[in-house]
Design an enzyme around this catalytic site. Structure first.
Site, PDB file in Angstrom:
ATOM      1  N   TYR A  31       0.962  -1.254  -0.013  1.00 55.05           N
ATOM      2  CA  TYR A  31      -0.040   0.030  -0.071  1.00 55.05           C
ATOM      3  C   TYR A  31       0.856   1.170  -0.068  1.00 55.05           C
ATOM      4  O   TYR A  31       0.601   2.120  -0.684  1.00 55.05           O
ATOM      5  CB  TYR A  31      -0.785  -0.076   1.110  1.00 55.05           C
TER       6      TYR A  31
HETATM    7  N1  NAD Z   1      -9.520   5.161   5.270  1.00 54.77           N
HETATM    8  C1  NAD Z   1      -8.360   5.682   5.720  1.00 54.77           C
HETATM    9  O1  NAD Z   1      -7.942   5.489   6.922  1.00 54.77           O
HETATM   10  C2  NAD Z   1      -7.596   6.175   4.519  1.00 54.77           C
HETATM   11  C3  NAD Z   1      -6.495   6.827   4.694  1.00 54.77           C
HETATM   12  C4  NAD Z   1      -5.790   7.414   3.692  1.00 54.77           C
HETATM   13  C5  NAD Z   1      -6.228   7.461   2.473  1.00 54.77           C
HETATM   14  N2  NAD Z   1      -7.385   6.583   2.122  1.00 54.77           N
HETATM   15  C6  NAD Z   1      -7.791   6.795   0.876  1.00 54.77           C
HETATM   16  O2  NAD Z   1      -8.989   7.099   0.656  1.00 54.77           O
HETATM   17  C7  NAD Z   1      -9.417   6.574  -0.565  1.00 54.77           C
HETATM   18  C8  NAD Z   1     -10.901   6.133  -0.337  1.00 54.77           C
HETATM   19  O3  NAD Z   1     -10.735   5.167   0.567  1.00 54.77           O
HETATM   20  P1  NAD Z   1     -12.280   4.783   1.742  1.00 54.77           P
HETATM   21  O4  NAD Z   1     -11.498   4.961   3.067  1.00 54.77           O
HETATM   22  O5  NAD Z   1     -13.362   5.507   1.589  1.00 54.77           O
HETATM   23  O6  NAD Z   1     -12.121   3.359   1.617  1.00 54.77           O
HETATM   24  P2  NAD Z   1     -13.484   2.584   0.977  1.00 54.77           P
HETATM   25  O7  NAD Z   1     -13.260   1.098   0.905  1.00 54.77           O
HETATM   26  O8  NAD Z   1     -14.703   2.935   1.813  1.00 54.77           O
HETATM   27  O9  NAD Z   1     -13.598   3.101  -0.422  1.00 54.77           O
HETATM   28  C9  NAD Z   1     -12.784   2.665  -1.599  1.00 54.77           C
HETATM   29  C10 NAD Z   1     -13.877   2.400  -2.681  1.00 54.77           C
HETATM   30  O10 NAD Z   1     -13.153   2.083  -3.941  1.00 54.77           O
HETATM   31  C11 NAD Z   1     -14.036   0.772  -4.545  1.00 54.77           C
HETATM   32  N3  NAD Z   1     -12.986  -0.019  -5.223  1.00 54.77           N
HETATM   33  C12 NAD Z   1     -11.947  -0.843  -4.927  1.00 54.77           C
HETATM   34  N4  NAD Z   1     -11.484  -1.303  -6.055  1.00 54.77           N
HETATM   35  C13 NAD Z   1     -12.283  -0.881  -7.080  1.00 54.77           C
HETATM   36  C14 NAD Z   1     -11.846  -0.968  -8.362  1.00 54.77           C
HETATM   37  N5  NAD Z   1     -10.996  -1.950  -9.014  1.00 54.77           N
HETATM   38  N6  NAD Z   1     -12.936  -0.482  -9.229  1.00 54.77           N
HETATM   39  C15 NAD Z   1     -13.732   0.485  -8.777  1.00 54.77           C
HETATM   40  N7  NAD Z   1     -13.935   0.719  -7.537  1.00 54.77           N
HETATM   41  C16 NAD Z   1     -13.226   0.203  -6.754  1.00 54.77           C
HETATM   42  C17 NAD Z   1     -14.507   0.068  -3.257  1.00 54.77           C
HETATM   43  O11 NAD Z   1     -15.520  -0.649  -3.665  1.00 54.77           O
HETATM   44  C18 NAD Z   1     -14.987   1.294  -2.127  1.00 54.77           C
HETATM   45  O12 NAD Z   1     -16.246   1.666  -2.477  1.00 54.77           O
HETATM   46  C19 NAD Z   1      -8.623   5.355  -0.883  1.00 54.77           C
HETATM   47  O13 NAD Z   1      -7.535   5.843  -2.108  1.00 54.77           O
HETATM   48  C20 NAD Z   1      -7.792   4.915   0.235  1.00 54.77           C
HETATM   49  O14 NAD Z   1      -6.387   4.387   0.092  1.00 54.77           O
HETATM   50  C21 NAD Z   1      -8.057   6.298   3.086  1.00 54.77           C
END
Ligand code: NAD
Length: 269
Positions: free
Chosen positions: A159
């Site tokens: 990641y």
């Molecule tokens: N949650 C955290 O603590 C955190 C921290 C830093 C960064 N992020 C980043 O924020 C962003 C959103 O994450 P989140 O926390 O909302 O998680 P989440 O899992 O709720 O959202 C991610 C979404 O991406 C979709 N997804 C995954 N693979 C896919 C694909 N191949 N095609 C289409 N859709 C796909 C999933 O179905 C999901 O709805 C991501 O880039 C994550 O890396 C999250």
């Protein structure tokens, strides 16, 4: 208050997720017409339902790292609204902090490919499909980095390396696409979402926030997607960030600034 994205056509991937759904809701509130895309058709439909199925929202279910889905997203924008002005990626899979030493060697290649294909590759294929539009509309790209784009311990090596790569995409494409298209990102620290793991490793979904996180954050606050959505609007706006490209808005509750002091700050302030 004027709507900062009035009439703008925005493509949002990862739209059914914790962060993506907040961004979709806020883009709509700011006057945008939104194509919301996600791999998970069910949650995507639930989002549309929750939002009251406005005429300014349409959905595409499919794998964002796939070229055909990328083309379908852009075609859908054309059919419903017009050329794409804004591309926003909120897609992501997480490796649940797995260490290299714990990764089975024979699964490593496939796991790495999956993580990078989704976290990095989807951005490139989506942008390739939307590029003619974005150049014609003098569009804006808003990607999602992470605390793990800068530092260790925001994930495992799969990641963290993929999120470092998102910064490379921001810089390279800000350079390549200037002066017509601006390319920036938001880098969250932690969000209270349930993130999907790496399928090749048999990982399921897990809470993204580990116990004790709140105390480790200098701001002592775990933000929601709604707390961050305004940053996406700012970078997506044609007017508000006209001089900003190749930049990342770090929204990590102070994590990168904390240094060795623990706990940070003080309750006496
Ligand atoms: N949650 C955290 O603590 C955190 C921290 C830093 C960064 N992020 C980043 O924020 C962003 C959103 O994450 P989140 O926390 O909302 O998680 P989440 O899992 O709720 O959202 C991610 C979404 O991406 C979709 N997804 C995954 N693979 C896919 C694909 N191949 N095609 C289409 N859709 C796909 C999933 O179905 C999901 O709805 C991501 O880039 C994550 O890396 C999250």
């Amino acid at each position: 208050m004027s709507s900062r994205l009035d009439g703008q056509v925005a493509l949002v991937t990862g739209a059914a997720g914790g962060l993506g759904s907040a961004v979709v809701r806020r883009y709509l509130a700011e006057g945008a017409r939104v194509v919301a895309a996600d791999l998970r058709a069910g949650p995507l439909e639930e989002l549309a339902e929750r939002l009251g199925r406005p005429a300014t929202l349409t959905t595409v279910a499919g794998d964002a790292s796939d070229w055909k889905t990328s083309v379908a997203m852009v075609d859908t924008a054309h059919r419903h609204f017009g050329p794409v002005d804004v591309y926003t990626s909120c897609v992501g899979v997480y490796d649940h902090n797995v260490r290299l030493v714990d990764l089975p060697g024979d699964q490593l290649g496939e796991a790495l490919q999956e993580c990078w294909r989704i976290n990095v590759g989807s951005i490139l294929v989506n942008l390739r499909a939307a590029l003619d539009d974005l150049i014609a509309t003098r569009g804006r790209v808003v990607l999602t980095g992470s605390y793990a784009s800068y530092a260790a311990a925001g994930g495992g090596v799969l990641y963290t390396s993929s999120k470092h790569a998102v910064l490379g995409v921001v810089k390279q494409l800000a350079h390549e696409l200037a002066p017509k298209v601006r390319v920036n990102a938001v880098a969250p620290g932690v969000l209270p979402t349930v993130m999907t793991g790496i399928g090749a490793l048999g990982q399921g979904t897990r809470d993204a926030v580990l116990p004790g996180t709140e105390d480790a954050l200098p701001l002592h606050h775990i933000p929601t997607g709604d707390d961050l959505a305004g940053l996406y609007v700012t970078l997506a706006s044609a007017a508000d960030t006209a001089a900003v490209t190749g930049s990342v808005l770090v929204a990590d509750s102070g994590l990168l600034a904390r240094g060795l002091a623990a706990p940070a700050g003080g309750d006496d302030l």
